[in-house]
Write a protein that holds these residues in place. Structure first.
Motif, PDB file in Angstrom:
ATOM      1  N   THR A  12       0.943 -11.123   8.730  1.00 14.89           N
ATOM      2  CA  THR A  12       0.036 -11.608   9.781  1.00 14.89           C
ATOM      3  C   THR A  12      -0.605 -10.447  10.521  1.00 14.89           C
ATOM      4  O   THR A  12      -1.794 -10.482  10.862  1.00 14.89           O
ATOM      5  CB  THR A  12       0.807 -12.500  10.772  1.00 14.89           C
ATOM      6  OG1 THR A  12       1.391 -13.601  10.058  1.00 14.89           O
ATOM      7  CG2 THR A  12      -0.125 -13.048  11.837  1.00 14.89           C
ATOM      8  N   ARG A  13       0.149  -9.391  10.760  1.00 13.96           N
ATOM      9  CA  ARG A  13      -0.363  -8.244  11.508  1.00 13.96           C
ATOM     10  C   ARG A  13      -1.390  -7.456  10.726  1.00 13.96           C
ATOM     11  O   ARG A  13      -2.428  -7.048  11.266  1.00 13.96           O
ATOM     12  CB  ARG A  13       0.788  -7.322  11.906  1.00 13.96           C
ATOM     13  CG  ARG A  13       1.679  -7.874  12.997  1.00 13.96           C
ATOM     14  CD  ARG A  13       2.864  -6.970  13.249  1.00 13.96           C
ATOM     15  NE  ARG A  13       2.434  -5.667  13.753  1.00 13.96           N
ATOM     16  CZ  ARG A  13       3.282  -4.692  14.065  1.00 13.96           C
ATOM     17  NH1 ARG A  13       4.569  -4.870  13.911  1.00 13.96           N
ATOM     18  NH2 ARG A  13       2.838  -3.554  14.527  1.00 13.96           N
ATOM     19  N   TYR A  14      -1.127  -7.229   9.421  1.00 13.47           N
ATOM     20  CA  TYR A  14      -1.954  -6.296   8.671  1.00 13.47           C
ATOM     21  C   TYR A  14      -2.910  -6.963   7.689  1.00 13.47           C
ATOM     22  O   TYR A  14      -3.998  -6.450   7.458  1.00 13.47           O
ATOM     23  CB  TYR A  14      -1.061  -5.299   7.929  1.00 13.47           C
ATOM     24  CG  TYR A  14      -0.215  -4.488   8.871  1.00 13.47           C
ATOM     25  CD1 TYR A  14      -0.799  -3.608   9.769  1.00 13.47           C
ATOM     26  CD2 TYR A  14       1.167  -4.616   8.896  1.00 13.47           C
ATOM     27  CE1 TYR A  14      -0.036  -2.867  10.652  1.00 13.47           C
ATOM     28  CE2 TYR A  14       1.945  -3.879   9.780  1.00 13.47           C
ATOM     29  CZ  TYR A  14       1.328  -3.005  10.653  1.00 13.47           C
ATOM     30  OH  TYR A  14       2.095  -2.278  11.541  1.00 13.47           O
ATOM     31  N   LEU A  15      -2.541  -8.077   7.098  1.00 14.71           N
ATOM     32  CA  LEU A  15      -3.439  -8.761   6.166  1.00 14.71           C
ATOM     33  C   LEU A  15      -4.386  -9.704   6.897  1.00 14.71           C
ATOM     34  O   LEU A  15      -5.578  -9.760   6.589  1.00 14.71           O
ATOM     35  CB  LEU A  15      -2.628  -9.526   5.115  1.00 14.71           C
ATOM     36  CG  LEU A  15      -1.805  -8.665   4.151  1.00 14.71           C
ATOM     37  CD1 LEU A  15      -1.051  -9.544   3.158  1.00 14.71           C
ATOM     38  CD2 LEU A  15      -2.702  -7.679   3.394  1.00 14.71           C
ATOM     39  N   LEU A  16      -3.843 -10.456   7.848  1.00 17.55           N
ATOM     40  CA  LEU A  16      -4.671 -11.396   8.603  1.00 17.55           C
ATOM     41  C   LEU A  16      -5.281 -10.776   9.853  1.00 17.55           C
ATOM     42  O   LEU A  16      -6.064 -11.433  10.548  1.00 17.55           O
ATOM     43  CB  LEU A  16      -3.838 -12.626   8.994  1.00 17.55           C
ATOM     44  CG  LEU A  16      -3.221 -13.411   7.838  1.00 17.55           C
ATOM     45  CD1 LEU A  16      -2.442 -14.612   8.365  1.00 17.55           C
ATOM     46  CD2 LEU A  16      -4.292 -13.846   6.841  1.00 17.55           C
ATOM     47  N   LYS A  17      -4.904  -9.525  10.164  1.00 19.30           N
ATOM     48  CA  LYS A  17      -5.443  -8.810  11.321  1.00 19.30           C
ATOM     49  C   LYS A  17      -5.195  -9.576  12.625  1.00 19.30           C
ATOM     50  O   LYS A  17      -6.070  -9.696  13.481  1.00 19.30           O
ATOM     51  CB  LYS A  17      -6.957  -8.553  11.147  1.00 19.30           C
ATOM     52  CG  LYS A  17      -7.343  -7.904   9.842  1.00 19.30           C
ATOM     53  CD  LYS A  17      -6.698  -6.526   9.683  1.00 19.30           C
ATOM     54  CE  LYS A  17      -7.139  -5.872   8.369  1.00 19.30           C
ATOM     55  NZ  LYS A  17      -6.480  -4.569   8.163  1.00 19.30           N
ATOM     56  N   MET A  18      -3.987 -10.096  12.765  1.00 18.86           N
ATOM     57  CA  MET A  18      -3.598 -10.836  13.974  1.00 18.86           C
ATOM     58  C   MET A  18      -2.318 -10.213  14.530  1.00 18.86           C
ATOM     59  O   MET A  18      -1.221 -10.743  14.331  1.00 18.86           O
ATOM     60  CB  MET A  18      -3.393 -12.316  13.644  1.00 18.86           C
ATOM     61  CG  MET A  18      -4.640 -13.002  13.077  1.00 18.86           C
ATOM     62  SD  MET A  18      -4.285 -14.668  12.432  1.00 18.86           S
ATOM     63  CE  MET A  18      -3.727 -15.487  13.920  1.00 18.86           C
ATOM     64  N   PRO A  19      -2.434  -9.066  15.211  1.00 15.83           N
ATOM     65  CA  PRO A  19      -1.230  -8.346  15.667  1.00 15.83           C
ATOM     66  C   PRO A  19      -0.380  -9.133  16.656  1.00 15.83           C
ATOM     67  O   PRO A  19       0.845  -9.042  16.633  1.00 15.83           O
ATOM     68  CB  PRO A  19      -1.791  -7.070  16.300  1.00 15.83           C
ATOM     69  CG  PRO A  19      -3.213  -7.394  16.625  1.00 15.83           C
ATOM     70  CD  PRO A  19      -3.678  -8.351  15.579  1.00 15.83           C
ATOM     71  N   LYS A  20      -1.000  -9.906  17.549  1.00 15.27           N
ATOM     72  CA  LYS A  20      -0.220 -10.650  18.533  1.00 15.27           C
ATOM     73  C   LYS A  20       0.581 -11.764  17.876  1.00 15.27           C
ATOM     74  O   LYS A  20       1.748 -11.995  18.215  1.00 15.27           O
ATOM     75  CB  LYS A  20      -1.146 -11.222  19.603  1.00 15.27           C
ATOM     76  CG  LYS A  20      -1.757 -10.156  20.506  1.00 15.27           C
ATOM     77  CD  LYS A  20      -2.573 -10.787  21.620  1.00 15.27           C
ATOM     78  CE  LYS A  20      -3.138  -9.705  22.542  1.00 15.27           C
ATOM     79  NZ  LYS A  20      -3.945 -10.296  23.653  1.00 15.27           N
ATOM     80  N   ALA A  21      -0.039 -12.459  16.922  1.00 11.14           N
ATOM     81  CA  ALA A  21       0.688 -13.508  16.201  1.00 11.14           C
ATOM     82  C   ALA A  21       1.808 -12.905  15.360  1.00 11.14           C
ATOM     83  O   ALA A  21       2.903 -13.462  15.256  1.00 11.14           O
ATOM     84  CB  ALA A  21      -0.273 -14.302  15.313  1.00 11.14           C
ATOM     85  N   GLY A  22       1.548 -11.739  14.757  1.00  8.39           N
ATOM     86  CA  GLY A  22       2.593 -11.067  13.993  1.00  8.39           C
ATOM     87  C   GLY A  22       3.740 -10.636  14.866  1.00  8.39           C
ATOM     88  O   GLY A  22       4.907 -10.741  14.477  1.00  8.39           O
ATOM     89  N   MET A  23       3.429 -10.150  16.081  1.00  9.04           N
ATOM     90  CA  MET A  23       4.483  -9.766  17.003  1.00  9.04           C
ATOM     91  C   MET A  23       5.330 -10.976  17.387  1.00  9.04           C
ATOM     92  O   MET A  23       6.550 -10.888  17.499  1.00  9.04           O
ATOM     93  CB  MET A  23       3.882  -9.139  18.260  1.00  9.04           C
ATOM     94  CG  MET A  23       4.910  -8.759  19.316  1.00  9.04           C
ATOM     95  SD  MET A  23       4.173  -8.040  20.809  1.00  9.04           S
ATOM     96  CE  MET A  23       3.254  -9.457  21.430  1.00  9.04           C
TER      97      MET A  23
ATOM     98  N   ARG B  50       0.238   0.904   3.778  1.00  6.78           N
ATOM     99  CA  ARG B  50      -0.251   0.292   2.537  1.00  6.78           C
ATOM    100  C   ARG B  50      -1.215  -0.862   2.784  1.00  6.78           C
ATOM    101  O   ARG B  50      -2.137  -1.089   1.997  1.00  6.78           O
ATOM    102  CB  ARG B  50       0.929  -0.183   1.687  1.00  6.78           C
ATOM    103  CG  ARG B  50       1.838   0.947   1.229  1.00  6.78           C
ATOM    104  CD  ARG B  50       2.976   0.444   0.370  1.00  6.78           C
ATOM    105  NE  ARG B  50       3.825   1.531  -0.074  1.00  6.78           N
ATOM    106  CZ  ARG B  50       3.588   2.291  -1.141  1.00  6.78           C
ATOM    107  NH1 ARG B  50       2.512   2.070  -1.869  1.00  6.78           N
ATOM    108  NH2 ARG B  50       4.419   3.253  -1.480  1.00  6.78           N
ATOM    109  N   LEU B  51      -1.006  -1.597   3.861  1.00 12.16           N
ATOM    110  CA  LEU B  51      -1.835  -2.776   4.111  1.00 12.16           C
ATOM    111  C   LEU B  51      -2.854  -2.562   5.213  1.00 12.16           C
ATOM    112  O   LEU B  51      -3.913  -3.196   5.199  1.00 12.16           O
ATOM    113  CB  LEU B  51      -0.943  -3.975   4.485  1.00 12.16           C
ATOM    114  CG  LEU B  51       0.132  -4.365   3.473  1.00 12.16           C
ATOM    115  CD1 LEU B  51       0.943  -5.537   3.998  1.00 12.16           C
ATOM    116  CD2 LEU B  51      -0.486  -4.695   2.121  1.00 12.16           C
ATOM    117  N   GLY B  52      -2.534  -1.691   6.176  1.00 12.85           N
ATOM    118  CA  GLY B  52      -3.423  -1.510   7.307  1.00 12.85           C
ATOM    119  C   GLY B  52      -4.237  -0.238   7.296  1.00 12.85           C
ATOM    120  O   GLY B  52      -4.988   0.026   8.235  1.00 12.85           O
TER     121      GLY B  52
END
Length: 220
Positions: free
Chosen positions: A23-34, A93-95
């Motif tokens: 979620t943080r790196y592929l979907l670019k949603m850092p808050k949701a990933g946190m 690798r992803l970000g």
């Protein structure tokens, strides 16, 4: 039931970790990933509550309850290190972030690194012992708590063996081979080359922005 729940918590740990990093790196949603990563401690809380309920309902203290306490202790002592290590690789690798910093391999820098890892084992043994002592107090004199006490001894024995292994790196520090530079020998990496810490996920978008090189600046 306790063993099954431990397996569920272990699987859930990796599922939430993978979902949080994706979620943080592929979907670019850092808050949701946190938010997903912060759900991981809830698994240990669930395991602790179920273990207490099981004892409250009259279950005899057994190796299953000791294993639950040790699992929770290990997660507290070493779980953050696992998350941070995987987060650094995911950021790279992803970000598109810088390569994660490798642990030092030689000299006293390696000894200090092993000492910090050993402190995680001490924390794990301390947490497990505290939970087991609470369980022994909770059961009281009416139940057989010898099995729980043996887990306390086992936790500290494992921490002691780990400490002796870590101590060998300080007594006999490994020397860097000829030709190794200071970074390979264990010198601290540059600030802009370190991995993104898992405890600061809200800073990821800014940290992952690469600084333009000299050639790019000239083009501009």
């Amino acid at each position: 039931m306790i063993v099954t729940l431990i397996v569920i918590c272990e699987v859930g740990f990796w599922v939430l970790l993978a979902a949080g990093l994706a979620t943080r790196y592929l979907l670019k949603m850092p808050k949701a990933g946190m938010a997903l990563l912060l759900c991981e401690p809830l698994l240990e809380v669930l395991l602790l509550v179920v273990t207490a309920i099981d004892l409250k309902n009259g279950a005899e203290p057994s190796w299953r309850h000791g294993l639950a306490a040790v699992y929770i202790g290990y997660t507290v002592g070493h779980g953050h290190r696992t998350v941070k290590w995987l987060d650094g690789h995911a950021a790279h690798r992803l970000g598109g972030g810088p390569p994660p910093q490798k642990p030092p391999q030689y000299g006293m820098a390696r000894a200090r690194h092993e000492g910090r890892v050993w402190l995680g084992s001490v924390v794990a043994a301390s947490v497990a012992s505290a939970l087991l002592l609470l369980a022994i107090w909770y059961v009281g004199d009416d139940g057989d708590t010898d099995g729980l006490r043996s887990w306390i001894f086992g936790a500290w024995r494992a921490a002691g063996i780990h400490g002796l292994i870590a101590l060998t790196y300080a007594i006999w520090p490994k020397k860097a081979p000829e030709g190794k530079d200071s970074a390979e020998a264990g010198a601290p990496a540059r600030e802009d080359g370190s991995a993104v810490a898992a405890r600061d996920p809200e800073h990821v978008p800014d940290l992952l922005v690469r600084r333009p090189g000299k050639d790019e600046e000239q083009v501009r």
